[in-house]
Design an enzyme around this catalytic site. Structure first.
Site, mmCIF file in Angstrom:
data_model
loop_
_atom_site.group_PDB
_atom_site.id
_atom_site.type_symbol
_atom_site.label_atom_id
_atom_site.label_comp_id
_atom_site.label_asym_id
_atom_site.label_seq_id
_atom_site.Cartn_x
_atom_site.Cartn_y
_atom_site.Cartn_z
ATOM 1 N N GLY A 142 3.215 6.299 0.460
ATOM 2 C CA GLY A 142 2.287 5.195 0.752
ATOM 3 C C GLY A 142 2.135 4.999 2.245
ATOM 4 O O GLY A 142 2.119 3.877 2.747
ATOM 5 N N SER A 161 -0.457 5.618 4.019
ATOM 6 C CA SER A 161 -1.859 5.534 4.445
ATOM 7 C C SER A 161 -2.295 4.146 4.901
ATOM 8 O O SER A 161 -3.291 4.013 5.605
ATOM 9 C CB SER A 161 -2.760 5.992 3.287
ATOM 10 O OG SER A 161 -2.452 5.280 2.106
ATOM 11 N N ARG A 162 -1.543 3.113 4.494
ATOM 12 C CA ARG A 162 -1.976 1.747 4.829
ATOM 13 C C ARG A 162 -0.775 0.868 5.144
ATOM 14 O O ARG A 162 0.364 1.215 4.839
ATOM 15 C CB ARG A 162 -2.721 1.116 3.641
ATOM 16 C CG ARG A 162 -4.089 1.688 3.421
ATOM 17 C CD ARG A 162 -4.865 0.907 2.386
ATOM 18 N NE ARG A 162 -4.412 1.144 1.024
ATOM 19 C CZ ARG A 162 -3.983 0.193 0.193
ATOM 20 N NH1 ARG A 162 -3.930 -1.069 0.591
ATOM 21 N NH2 ARG A 162 -3.598 0.490 -1.031
ATOM 22 N N ASP A 213 0.873 10.910 -6.572
ATOM 23 C CA ASP A 213 1.205 9.634 -7.222
ATOM 24 C C ASP A 213 2.713 9.652 -7.455
ATOM 25 O O ASP A 213 3.218 10.452 -8.255
ATOM 26 C CB ASP A 213 0.437 9.550 -8.553
ATOM 27 C CG ASP A 213 0.798 8.307 -9.359
ATOM 28 O OD1 ASP A 213 1.781 7.613 -9.010
ATOM 29 O OD2 ASP A 213 0.103 8.036 -10.356
ATOM 30 N N TYR A 255 7.493 -7.321 -10.333
ATOM 31 C CA TYR A 255 7.675 -6.858 -8.947
ATOM 32 C C TYR A 255 9.106 -7.137 -8.456
ATOM 33 O O TYR A 255 9.761 -6.266 -7.886
ATOM 34 C CB TYR A 255 6.650 -7.570 -8.059
ATOM 35 C CG TYR A 255 6.670 -7.180 -6.607
ATOM 36 C CD1 TYR A 255 6.094 -5.983 -6.173
ATOM 37 C CD2 TYR A 255 7.236 -8.010 -5.644
ATOM 38 C CE1 TYR A 255 6.103 -5.632 -4.837
ATOM 39 C CE2 TYR A 255 7.244 -7.672 -4.303
ATOM 40 C CZ TYR A 255 6.675 -6.480 -3.904
ATOM 41 O OH TYR A 255 6.677 -6.137 -2.567
ATOM 42 N N LYS A 308 12.004 -4.495 -7.265
ATOM 43 C CA LYS A 308 12.581 -4.532 -5.913
ATOM 44 C C LYS A 308 14.078 -4.783 -5.949
ATOM 45 O O LYS A 308 14.823 -4.307 -5.087
ATOM 46 C CB LYS A 308 11.865 -5.599 -5.068
ATOM 47 C CG LYS A 308 10.391 -5.274 -4.802
ATOM 48 C CD LYS A 308 10.256 -3.980 -4.024
ATOM 49 C CE LYS A 308 8.819 -3.589 -3.751
ATOM 50 N NZ LYS A 308 8.707 -2.350 -2.968
ATOM 51 N N ILE A 316 4.405 -10.303 4.915
ATOM 52 C CA ILE A 316 3.842 -9.435 5.958
ATOM 53 C C ILE A 316 2.326 -9.326 5.761
ATOM 54 O O ILE A 316 1.859 -9.168 4.626
ATOM 55 C CB ILE A 316 4.478 -8.019 5.891
ATOM 56 C CG1 ILE A 316 6.023 -8.091 5.792
ATOM 57 C CG2 ILE A 316 4.037 -7.168 7.075
ATOM 58 C CD1 ILE A 316 6.745 -8.728 6.949
#
Ligand code: NAP
Length: 249
Positions: A14, A16-17, A65, A157, A161, A190
């Site tokens: 991940g 890319s962003r 992926d 989520y 985590k 963030i």
């Protein structure tokens, strides 16, 4: 080749962003070769590759992926093909599918666990195989303060985590004898695409709970990740560093 002469290669999932993008640039500035993984954002990943190159690093983008085992295998094969080794793995790829539990579908639970937790497991497995052989490795997992404090609307989520913290500490014990460290960074609130959709009232309320008085920026987190990824951080393993403006203390 002596250890000091080795140019370290990092895979950032991940990349890319958001936080992943900032991590790529921070590691490029530290002198690493970069493998910028992305899932959908080809153009965004190409931009990160260009930024890493501008910082003086070699970099390639690889689509994969992370919730898919075959994709993870190919991600590592392409990294080896490009740079010959993998020294640093940053498990950063992550998604949210927030809802209160009574409204949360099984599909949304599975999607989040598969991307955030199983994805890290699959990449750790690919990385460990190679890092054990070379007797060197740095693995950094992106957890979250919600793993420590919980958050209404994020059972899937937060479970993913918190799972990452168990994975981090167990793998740190498994790999310690092979000069491989495994640590976690737990960001707070963030400013990225992930948090951009939050209503203004929620943002204001969250900011009130941050002792340093502002949301973080991706670079705040990237700095903590780069710290664990550094050659000199060789005596740190199984640790969780909150990059959260003091939120979770
Ligand atoms: P973001 O801006 O939404 O970016 C997510 C990145 O993950 C994108 O590059 C995306 O790639 C990639 N990705 C998503 N699913 C993937 C998959 N299955 N395979 C490969 N790549 C995938 O997120 P962010 O805010 O930077 O968050 C980065 C990490 O920090 C996540 O693990 C997140 O949970 C954690 N975190 C964030 C915050 C926060 O406040 N932002 C707080 C705590 C923890 P594509 O665009 O190519 O799909």
């Amino acid at each position: 080749m002596s250890e000091e002469m080795i140019i370290r290669t990092a895979i950032v999932t991940g990349g890319s962003r958001g936080i992943g993008r900032a991590v790529c640039i921070a590691l490029a500035k530290q002198g690493c070769n970069l493998v910028v993984n992305y899932c959908h954002g080809e153009a965004a990943a190409a931009e990160v590759v260009a930024l890493c190159k501008a910082a003086g690093a070699e970099a390639v983008a690889v689509q994969a992926d992370v919730s898919n085992a075959e994709d993870c295998k190919r991600l590592f094969e392409e990294a080896i093909h490009a740079f010959g080794r993998v020294d640093i793995l940053v498990n950063n790829a992550g998604i949210t599918r927030d809802n209160l539990i009574l409204c949360m579908s099984e599909a949304d639970f599975d999607a989040v666990l598969n991307a955030n937790l199983k994805g890290a497991f699959l990449c750790c497995k690919e990385a460990a195989r190679r890092m054990v052989r070379q007797r060197y490795g740095r693995i950094v997992n992106l957890s979250s303060v919600v793993a420590l404090r919980g958050n209404a609307g994020q059972t899937n989520y937060a479970a993913s985590k918190a799972g990452l913290l168990g994975l981090t500490k167990s793998l740190a014990r498994e790999l310690a004898g092979r000069n491989i460290t495994v640590n976690a960074v737990a960001p707070g609130f963030i400013e990225t695409d992930m948090t951009a959709a939050l209503p203004e009232a929620v943002r204001a309320e969250m900011t009130k709970g941050i002792p340093l008085g502002r949301p973080g920026i991706p670079e705040d987190v990237a700095n903590a990740v780069a710290f664990f990824a550094a050659e000199q951080s060789s005596y740190l393993t199984g640790q969780v560093l909150c990059a959260d403006g003091g939120m979770a203390m």
